[in-house]
Motif scaffolding. Structure first.
Motif, PDB file in Angstrom:
ATOM      1  N   ILE A  46       0.929  -0.967   0.045  1.00  0.00           N
ATOM      2  CA  ILE A  46      -0.368   0.309   0.272  1.00  0.00           C
ATOM      3  C   ILE A  46       0.747   1.398   0.335  1.00  0.00           C
TER       4      ILE A  46
ATOM      5  N   ASN B 224      -1.266   3.291  -4.781  1.00  0.00           N
ATOM      6  CA  ASN B 224      -1.686   2.314  -4.208  1.00  0.00           C
ATOM      7  C   ASN B 224      -2.201   3.214  -3.226  1.00  0.00           C
TER       8      ASN B 224
ATOM      9  N   TYR C 118      -5.661   4.529  -2.056  1.00  0.00           N
ATOM     10  CA  TYR C 118      -6.096   4.137  -0.089  1.00  0.00           C
ATOM     11  C   TYR C 118      -6.732   5.385   0.027  1.00  0.00           C
TER      12      TYR C 118
ATOM     13  N   HIS D  90     -10.624   6.123   1.965  1.00  0.00           N
ATOM     14  CA  HIS D  90     -10.884   6.675   2.897  1.00  0.00           C
ATOM     15  C   HIS D  90     -10.489   6.943   3.130  1.00  0.00           C
TER      16      HIS D  90
ATOM     17  N   TYR E   8     -10.465  -1.288  -2.161  1.00  0.00           N
ATOM     18  CA  TYR E   8     -10.732  -0.599  -1.126  1.00  0.00           C
ATOM     19  C   TYR E   8     -11.850  -0.921   0.099  1.00  0.00           C
TER      20      TYR E   8
ATOM     21  N   LYS F  51     -10.284  -4.135   4.136  1.00  0.00           N
ATOM     22  CA  LYS F  51      -9.691  -2.952   5.694  1.00  0.00           C
ATOM     23  C   LYS F  51      -8.536  -3.324   6.214  1.00  0.00           C
ATOM     24  N   ASN F  52      -7.808  -2.302   5.618  1.00  0.00           N
ATOM     25  CA  ASN F  52      -6.172  -2.242   5.895  1.00  0.00           C
ATOM     26  C   ASN F  52      -5.810  -2.828   8.076  1.00  0.00           C
TER      27      ASN F  52
ATOM     28  N   VAL G 273      -0.953  -5.714   3.016  1.00  0.00           N
ATOM     29  CA  VAL G 273      -2.161  -6.159   3.210  1.00  0.00           C
ATOM     30  C   VAL G 273      -2.436  -7.865   3.258  1.00  0.00           C
TER      31      VAL G 273
END
Length: 157
Positions: free
Chosen positions: A23, A28, A32, A36, A146, A150-151, A157
């Motif tokens: 990530i 990426n 992300y 988010h 994404y 959930k990270n 990941v």
């Protein structure tokens, strides 16, 4: 390239969904943040990089195996020729798919990663290899991924 029976690839910054994706890599990471956090602060936003989808990385290895005899002994850049874009341009690509994504340029500050370059992929393209996954398609894939994943607290990941 000390071995005549080798092919070397200089990969552009890789992006796209994968089982153990990073990530922290730029496309990426920014995608992300768009999904988010809805914002990112850019340092040295004019710095350019080249990008390549992870599936095109797999495809170029398969291409090299199929064309080994004529490609061996060479070094090739592998990336999207249409994706030599700045951080600001990358954010604009993302905002087309995440309209409420805000990116601001920091008036001061320095990015610890000082890479700023435009890459020619003409040599690998001359062997018949063409990338199949665009930057915009990869961003769309990341947005979808994404929203489903959930990270964790970790960078991978």
């Amino acid at each position: 390239m000390q071995h005549a029976n080798a092919i070397s690839f200089r990969l552009a910054t890789v992006f796209g969904m994968s089982p153990r994706m990073r990530i922290d890599l730029l496309v990426n990471d920014f995608t992300y943040r768009a999904v988010h956090d809805r914002f990112v602060v850019l340092f040295e936003s004019s710095f350019k990089r080249n990008y390549v989808h992870v599936r095109d990385v797999s495809r170029v290895f398969q291409h090299a195996l199929a064309n080994f005899e004529r490609m061996k002994g060479q070094v090739y850049n592998v990336g999207l020729s249409e994706a030599n874009v700045s951080k600001r341009e990358l954010c604009a690509h993302i905002r087309r798919q995440v309209p409420d994504f805000v990116f601001m340029e920091a008036p001061m500050g320095k990015d610890p990663d000082q890479r700023n370059y435009i890459v020619s992929n003409a040599k690998i393209e001359a062997t018949g290899f063409k990338t199949a996954f665009s930057l915009d398609a990869g961003i769309g894939e990341l947005i979808k991924g994404y929203t489903m994943l959930k990270n964790s607290l970790y960078g991978n990941v």
